[in-house]
Design a protein around this motif. Structure first.
Motif, short mmCIF file in Angstrom:
data_model
loop_
_atom_site.label_atom_id
_atom_site.label_comp_id
_atom_site.label_asym_id
_atom_site.label_seq_id
_atom_site.Cartn_x
_atom_site.Cartn_y
_atom_site.Cartn_z
N MET A 55 92.62 43.27 -10.72
CA MET A 55 91.49 43.87 -11.43
C MET A 55 91.95 45.06 -12.28
O MET A 55 91.44 45.26 -13.38
N ALA A 56 92.93 45.83 -11.79
CA ALA A 56 93.48 46.93 -12.59
C ALA A 56 94.18 46.38 -13.82
O ALA A 56 94.01 46.91 -14.93
N PHE A 57 94.96 45.32 -13.65
CA PHE A 57 95.66 44.69 -14.76
C PHE A 57 94.67 44.21 -15.83
O PHE A 57 94.91 44.33 -17.02
N ASP A 58 93.55 43.65 -15.37
CA ASP A 58 92.53 43.13 -16.28
C ASP A 58 91.60 44.22 -16.81
O ASP A 58 90.71 43.93 -17.62
N GLY A 59 91.76 45.45 -16.34
CA GLY A 59 90.93 46.55 -16.79
C GLY A 59 89.49 46.47 -16.31
O GLY A 59 88.57 46.97 -16.96
N VAL A 60 89.29 45.85 -15.16
CA VAL A 60 87.94 45.66 -14.62
C VAL A 60 87.52 46.90 -13.84
O VAL A 60 88.25 47.41 -12.99
N LYS A 61 86.32 47.40 -14.14
CA LYS A 61 85.74 48.53 -13.40
C LYS A 61 84.92 47.95 -12.25
O LYS A 61 84.15 47.01 -12.45
N TYR A 62 85.08 48.53 -11.05
CA TYR A 62 84.36 48.02 -9.89
C TYR A 62 84.30 49.10 -8.82
O TYR A 62 85.05 50.07 -8.85
N ASP A 63 83.43 48.91 -7.86
CA ASP A 63 83.30 49.81 -6.72
C ASP A 63 84.26 49.34 -5.64
O ASP A 63 84.06 48.28 -5.05
N LYS A 64 85.33 50.13 -5.40
CA LYS A 64 86.33 49.74 -4.41
C LYS A 64 85.72 49.55 -3.02
O LYS A 64 86.20 48.73 -2.24
N ASP A 65 84.68 50.31 -2.72
CA ASP A 65 84.05 50.21 -1.41
C ASP A 65 83.31 48.89 -1.20
O ASP A 65 82.87 48.58 -0.09
N SER A 66 83.15 48.10 -2.25
CA SER A 66 82.44 46.82 -2.12
C SER A 66 83.36 45.68 -1.67
O SER A 66 82.89 44.59 -1.38
N ILE A 67 84.67 45.96 -1.61
CA ILE A 67 85.61 44.93 -1.16
C ILE A 67 85.69 44.97 0.37
O ILE A 67 85.90 46.02 0.97
N HIS A 68 85.51 43.81 0.96
CA HIS A 68 85.58 43.68 2.42
C HIS A 68 86.31 42.38 2.73
O HIS A 68 85.96 41.33 2.18
N THR A 96 79.33 42.99 -8.98
CA THR A 96 79.22 43.14 -10.44
C THR A 96 80.11 42.16 -11.20
O THR A 96 79.98 42.02 -12.42
N LEU A 97 81.02 41.48 -10.50
CA LEU A 97 81.94 40.55 -11.17
C LEU A 97 81.25 39.24 -11.49
O LEU A 97 80.41 38.75 -10.74
N GLU A 98 81.62 38.66 -12.63
CA GLU A 98 81.09 37.37 -13.04
C GLU A 98 81.64 36.27 -12.12
O GLU A 98 82.79 36.36 -11.66
N PRO A 99 80.86 35.22 -11.85
CA PRO A 99 81.31 34.13 -10.98
C PRO A 99 82.64 33.50 -11.41
O PRO A 99 83.50 33.21 -10.58
N ASP A 100 82.83 33.28 -12.71
CA ASP A 100 84.08 32.70 -13.20
C ASP A 100 85.27 33.60 -12.91
O ASP A 100 86.35 33.13 -12.55
N TYR A 101 85.07 34.91 -13.06
CA TYR A 101 86.15 35.86 -12.80
C TYR A 101 86.48 35.90 -11.30
O TYR A 101 87.65 36.00 -10.92
N LYS A 102 85.46 35.80 -10.47
CA LYS A 102 85.69 35.77 -9.02
C LYS A 102 86.55 34.56 -8.65
O LYS A 102 87.47 34.68 -7.83
#
Length: 131
Positions: A55-68, A96-102
């Motif tokens: 996600m960092a490589f792709d420049g994606v902004k996200y809430d790190k606390d949402s990863i489990h 917040t990520l798009e289904p295709d990106y997931k």
């Protein structure tokens, strides 16, 4: 390098920074992790690192606390093999990520995680007595 030393009857696990945790011989005990839990934790951490790097490589902004990430291992039904045969990994990705990106993330991370690749392969374990 990881080192294990028995101190006062407890398995102390060290890395280069010093003692990090206590190992236990039974599951779900306070104050330590058993070998199965350590293996599951290694896989979960590797997947987490791989996800975040991608996600960092792709420049994606996200809430790190949402990863489990939850890992459950099961042993081979053939008790003579004495090994884990299956690792079930459940990942909660940022909503917040798009289904295709997931889907892309899951595919890339599966290939990028060194621990999962090792578990899928035939690694050599060599036991040598220190002199």
């Amino acid at each position: 390098m990881t080192t294990l030393k028995i101190v006062n009857g407890q398995d102390h696990i060290y890395n280069g920074a010093g003692m990090q945790l206590v190992g236990t011989h039974s599951p779900d005990l306070d104050g330590g992790l058993n070998p199965r839990e350590l293996l599951e934790a290694s896989l979960a951490l590797c997947i987490s690192i791989s996800l975040q790097k991608m996600m960092a490589f792709d420049g994606v902004k996200y809430d790190k606390d949402s990863i489990h990430i939850e890992v459950t291992s099961t042993k081979d039904e053939d008790r003579r093999k004495n090994r884990f045969a299956h690792f079930h990994v459940t990942v909660a990705l940022p909503p917040t990520l798009e289904p295709d990106y997931k889907e892309k993330l899951k595919t890339v991370v599966e290939r990028a995680c060194t621990i999962s690749n090792t578990l899928k392969g035939e690694a050599v374990v060599e036991l040598v007595e220190r002199g």
